[in-house]
Design an enzyme around this catalytic site. Structure first.
Site, short mmCIF file in Angstrom:
data_model
loop_
_atom_site.label_atom_id
_atom_site.label_comp_id
_atom_site.label_asym_id
_atom_site.label_seq_id
_atom_site.Cartn_x
_atom_site.Cartn_y
_atom_site.Cartn_z
CB VAL A 43 65.41 48.09 27.74
CG1 VAL A 43 63.97 48.47 27.45
CG2 VAL A 43 66.14 47.74 26.45
CE1 TYR A 44 63.04 49.15 36.21
CE2 TYR A 44 65.32 49.72 36.69
CZ TYR A 44 64.00 49.63 37.09
OH TYR A 44 63.64 50.02 38.35
CB SER A 45 68.70 52.23 32.82
OG SER A 45 69.11 51.28 33.76
CE LYS A 48 61.52 52.49 36.95
NZ LYS A 48 60.30 52.81 37.67
#
Length: 139
Positions: A43-45, A48
């Site tokens: 999810v973080y990636s 980004k």
């Protein structure tokens, strides 16, 4: 989402009119958008990755004002990210280092130098780019 994407977009939309023509914006992405390593970062990636796409659109939008917009994507760097795992865990570092072409983990000063280079006026012809600073991680 609020911190890594929405906040960046809303803040930039508010400040862009105040930015001098010929200025620069540098968004922060991650090497994890290119190399999927741990599903915990999916999810973080993805957020980004959204910043990288938005960087392209913003570069197009602000181009008439000669405002450059790029994104830097750091690789594994010895910081407090992920509770300092890269910085503080020798076993984790030993696992990552062989995947880096330059043979070592990045240091905060490596990323700072890359930021300074990207924002340097001599890079005035570069916009809308994702610039990875990873020492060649996972080439």
């Amino acid at each position: 989402m609020a911190v890594h994407f929405t906040g960046v977009v809303l803040l930039t939309q508010q400040l862009a009119p105040l930015l001098a023509d010929g200025g620069s914006i540098l968004n922060v992405s991650t090497g994890l958008t290119r190399f999927a390593t741990n599903p915990a970062y999916s999810v973080y990636s993805s957020m980004k990755g959204a910043i990288e796409v938005w960087t392209h659109y913003l570069a197009r939008e602000l181009g008439p004002r000669r405002i450059r917009v790029n994104a830097i994507a750091p690789g594994a760097t010895a910081t407090d990210f992920a509770a300092g795992a890269v910085r503080d865990n020798p076993q984790y570092r030993a696992m990552i280092e062989p995947t880096v072409a330059l043979g070592r983990i990045g240091e905060p000063d490596d990323i700072g130098a890359a930021v300074a280079a990207i924002l340097d006026p001599r890079m005035a012809w570069v916009t809308g780019q994702r610039i990875e600073a990873s020492g060649g991680q996972r080439l």
